[in-house]
Design a protein around this motif. Sequence first.
Motif, PDB file in Angstrom:
ATOM      1  N   ALA A   1       0.837  -1.214   0.000  1.00 48.67           N
ATOM      2  CA  ALA A   1       0.000   0.000   0.000  1.00 48.67           C
ATOM      3  C   ALA A   1       0.867   1.258   0.000  1.00 48.67           C
ATOM      4  CB  ALA A   1      -0.922   0.002   1.221  1.00 48.67           C
ATOM      5  N   PHE A   2       1.878   1.255   0.847  1.00 45.01           N
ATOM      6  CA  PHE A   2       2.723   2.447   0.972  1.00 45.01           C
ATOM      7  C   PHE A   2       3.598   2.631  -0.268  1.00 45.01           C
ATOM      8  CE2 PHE A   2       5.983   5.201   2.711  1.00 45.01           C
ATOM      9  CZ  PHE A   2       5.249   6.046   3.519  1.00 45.01           C
TER      10      PHE A   2
ATOM     11  N   SER B   1       9.571 -11.629   2.047  1.00 43.57           N
ATOM     12  CA  SER B   1       8.447 -12.572   1.980  1.00 43.57           C
ATOM     13  C   SER B   1       8.024 -12.782   0.519  1.00 43.57           C
ATOM     14  CB  SER B   1       7.279 -12.016   2.790  1.00 43.57           C
ATOM     15  OG  SER B   1       6.068 -12.538   2.306  1.00 43.57           O
ATOM     16  N   ASN B   2       8.115 -14.041   0.056  1.00 43.71           N
ATOM     17  CA  ASN B   2       7.705 -14.364  -1.310  1.00 43.71           C
ATOM     18  C   ASN B   2       6.232 -14.089  -1.527  1.00 43.71           C
ATOM     19  OD1 ASN B   2       9.757 -15.230  -3.059  1.00 43.71           O
ATOM     20  ND2 ASN B   2      10.077 -17.004  -1.737  1.00 43.71           N
ATOM     21  N   ARG B   3       5.435 -14.364  -0.515  1.00 52.71           N
ATOM     22  CA  ARG B   3       3.995 -14.155  -0.615  1.00 52.71           C
ATOM     23  C   ARG B   3       3.686 -12.687  -0.942  1.00 52.71           C
ATOM     24  NH1 ARG B   3      -0.374 -16.842   2.257  1.00 52.71           N
ATOM     25  NH2 ARG B   3      -1.939 -15.282   2.764  1.00 52.71           N
ATOM     26  N   CYS B   4       4.360 -11.771  -0.211  1.00 61.17           N
ATOM     27  CA  CYS B   4       4.150 -10.337  -0.457  1.00 61.17           C
ATOM     28  C   CYS B   4       4.659  -9.952  -1.845  1.00 61.17           C
ATOM     29  CB  CYS B   4       4.877  -9.507   0.598  1.00 61.17           C
ATOM     30  SG  CYS B   4       4.225  -9.724   2.261  1.00 61.17           S
ATOM     31  N   LEU B   5       5.820 -10.501  -2.209  1.00 60.17           N
ATOM     32  CA  LEU B   5       6.397 -10.164  -3.515  1.00 60.17           C
ATOM     33  C   LEU B   5       5.466 -10.556  -4.649  1.00 60.17           C
ATOM     34  CD1 LEU B   5      10.067 -11.078  -2.877  1.00 60.17           C
ATOM     35  CD2 LEU B   5       9.390  -9.084  -4.193  1.00 60.17           C
ATOM     36  N   VAL B   6       4.936 -11.782  -4.571  1.00 57.88           N
ATOM     37  CA  VAL B   6       4.070 -12.282  -5.642  1.00 57.88           C
ATOM     38  C   VAL B   6       2.856 -11.367  -5.783  1.00 57.88           C
ATOM     39  CG1 VAL B   6       2.531 -14.207  -6.234  1.00 57.88           C
ATOM     40  CG2 VAL B   6       4.881 -14.655  -5.502  1.00 57.88           C
ATOM     41  N   LYS B   7       2.309 -10.976  -4.644  1.00 58.16           N
ATOM     42  CA  LYS B   7       1.123 -10.116  -4.656  1.00 58.16           C
ATOM     43  C   LYS B   7       1.442  -8.766  -5.335  1.00 58.16           C
ATOM     44  CE  LYS B   7      -2.864  -9.560  -2.175  1.00 58.16           C
ATOM     45  NZ  LYS B   7      -3.946 -10.475  -2.218  1.00 58.16           N
ATOM     46  N   VAL B   8       2.556  -8.164  -4.923  1.00 54.07           N
ATOM     47  CA  VAL B   8       2.898  -6.835  -5.452  1.00 54.07           C
ATOM     48  C   VAL B   8       3.366  -6.941  -6.909  1.00 54.07           C
ATOM     49  CG1 VAL B   8       4.467  -4.880  -5.149  1.00 54.07           C
ATOM     50  CG2 VAL B   8       3.302  -5.857  -3.169  1.00 54.07           C
TER      51      VAL B   8
ATOM     52  N   LEU C   1       1.921  -5.005 -10.176  1.00 65.25           N
ATOM     53  CA  LEU C   1       2.803  -4.256 -11.098  1.00 65.25           C
ATOM     54  C   LEU C   1       2.617  -4.727 -12.537  1.00 65.25           C
ATOM     55  CD1 LEU C   1       6.107  -4.040  -9.006  1.00 65.25           C
ATOM     56  CD2 LEU C   1       4.609  -2.145  -9.671  1.00 65.25           C
ATOM     57  N   ALA C   2       2.313  -6.021 -12.703  1.00 61.32           N
ATOM     58  CA  ALA C   2       2.111  -6.550 -14.054  1.00 61.32           C
ATOM     59  C   ALA C   2       0.771  -6.076 -14.632  1.00 61.32           C
ATOM     60  CB  ALA C   2       2.165  -8.076 -14.029  1.00 61.32           C
ATOM     61  N   ARG C   3      -0.224  -5.876 -13.760  1.00 56.47           N
ATOM     62  CA  ARG C   3      -1.560  -5.489 -14.228  1.00 56.47           C
ATOM     63  C   ARG C   3      -1.685  -3.985 -14.458  1.00 56.47           C
ATOM     64  NH1 ARG C   3      -2.916  -8.778 -10.014  1.00 56.47           N
ATOM     65  NH2 ARG C   3      -3.504  -7.002  -8.724  1.00 56.47           N
ATOM     66  N   GLU C   4      -1.037  -3.209 -13.557  1.00 51.74           N
ATOM     67  CA  GLU C   4      -1.189  -1.759 -13.631  1.00 51.74           C
ATOM     68  C   GLU C   4       0.130  -1.124 -14.067  1.00 51.74           C
ATOM     69  OE1 GLU C   4      -2.982  -0.164 -10.034  1.00 51.74           O
ATOM     70  OE2 GLU C   4      -3.824  -2.141  -9.651  1.00 51.74           O
ATOM     71  N   SER C   5       0.052   0.104 -14.508  1.00 50.32           N
ATOM     72  CA  SER C   5       1.279   0.735 -14.999  1.00 50.32           C
ATOM     73  C   SER C   5       1.948   1.553 -13.882  1.00 50.32           C
ATOM     74  CB  SER C   5       0.933   1.638 -16.197  1.00 50.32           C
ATOM     75  OG  SER C   5       2.110   2.294 -16.602  1.00 50.32           O
ATOM     76  N   PHE C   6       3.063   1.061 -13.394  1.00 47.87           N
ATOM     77  CA  PHE C   6       3.881   1.797 -12.426  1.00 47.87           C
ATOM     78  C   PHE C   6       5.321   1.787 -12.934  1.00 47.87           C
ATOM     79  CE2 PHE C   6       0.377   0.721  -9.576  1.00 47.87           C
ATOM     80  CZ  PHE C   6       0.208   1.923  -8.897  1.00 47.87           C
ATOM     81  N   PRO C   7       5.618   2.577 -13.984  1.00 50.44           N
ATOM     82  CA  PRO C   7       6.959   2.510 -14.575  1.00 50.44           C
ATOM     83  C   PRO C   7       8.059   2.917 -13.606  1.00 50.44           C
ATOM     84  CG  PRO C   7       5.704   4.343 -15.494  1.00 50.44           C
ATOM     85  CD  PRO C   7       4.750   3.565 -14.650  1.00 50.44           C
TER      86      PRO C   7
END
Length: 337
Positions: A41-42, A61-68, A72-78
């Motif tokens: 979120a932050f 944490s892999n779980r957090c990484l996968v989520k984020v 990042l893959a769905r939305e555009s955060f260049p």
Amino acid sequence: MTTPIQNQKLDSLLMPWHTDWTALFGTDRPLILEIGFGYGAFLFHLARQHPQSNIVGIEISNRCLVKVEGRLARESFPNVRVIHSRAETALNHLFVPESLTEIHINFPDPWFKTDHARRRLMQRDTLDAMVSRLQPNGSLYLATDIIAYAEMSAELLAATPGLTNQLASPWVNSLPGRVTTKYEARARAEGRSCYYFAYRRNDVPAPAVPVIKDLDMPHMVFTTPLSLDDMRDRFEAFHHNDGDVHIGYSAVFRGEYTLLFEIHVNEPTISQHTALLLTQRQVENEYTLQLASFGHARPTEGVHAAVYALGSWLLSLHPDAQVVKQKLRPDVSAGAT
Ligand SMILES: C[S@@+](CC[C@H](N)C(=O)[O-])C[C@H]1O[C@@H](n2cnc3c(N)ncnc32)[C@H](O)[C@@H]1O
């Protein structure tokens, strides 16, 4: 502008030490770091708040990484990259001094047990690395909901000459304009107060914390009358300490011309689970001990110490065994127990 590297899984054990952030982002912009971003979120808030900065998030944490990574893959955060890394590894191996404009730490794990104290993020060595990596006037922000952690951090920060408190008190209980993280929302819902710190890098010289780079690949060539089977049969799991490097040798596996030793190497800035390979050479009774070439182990001081200690043990198995040549860091045996 260079071609950016996007939507690729990043891990500090696989990245160049140090990292060329301009090449990674494709833009040369101020760099902001969030340590332990959890569900992000932050991190996403930072990305929106600072479109002209590049934002690096690190997580173990892999779980957090996968989520984020999914978001990042769905939305555009260049301007966002997330990296699988311990904070200590990223700070010491990836970032050069004076490269960060902001560092954010939100609700770090407290690690209260004395045995676990070395894992705390807020401790002298890690804080010195943060001070070193901040640019002049750069900012360090910390939030916690644990009063004991707040008190410990207040003491540590107050004893850090390179940082100046931006608040009139050691901490405040609310920071207007701050986005609420997942953990923070839970803390507040459960009635816990939160403690926020804001420090600025001043002009007191930073502690010298050079980037830790890869060393040369370590190896040892030795002769011994013993066969691979002899050496395998004598092996029992053991530990070796070399200063603040802790090495565990847990198992040995026999190949056709090799023995493979499974090792865990824990150093203050990096932990590696890898293997050392003992290979029978074509010269009679001669063997090479080196870091196994598969996997992605990095030749650190700890890995040099691991080759030295295993080599010494193998040599100790026979009075006629002797070193033919070796490439190890010169002080590798200093302080070994
Ligand atoms: C209590 S959670 C807080 C998560 C998030 N910052 C929030 O406020 O919701 C602590 C986070 O820090 C991560 N973490 C703990 N130690 C870390 C370290 N040494 N390096 C990087 N991340 C770490 C954990 O995996 C976890 O996601």
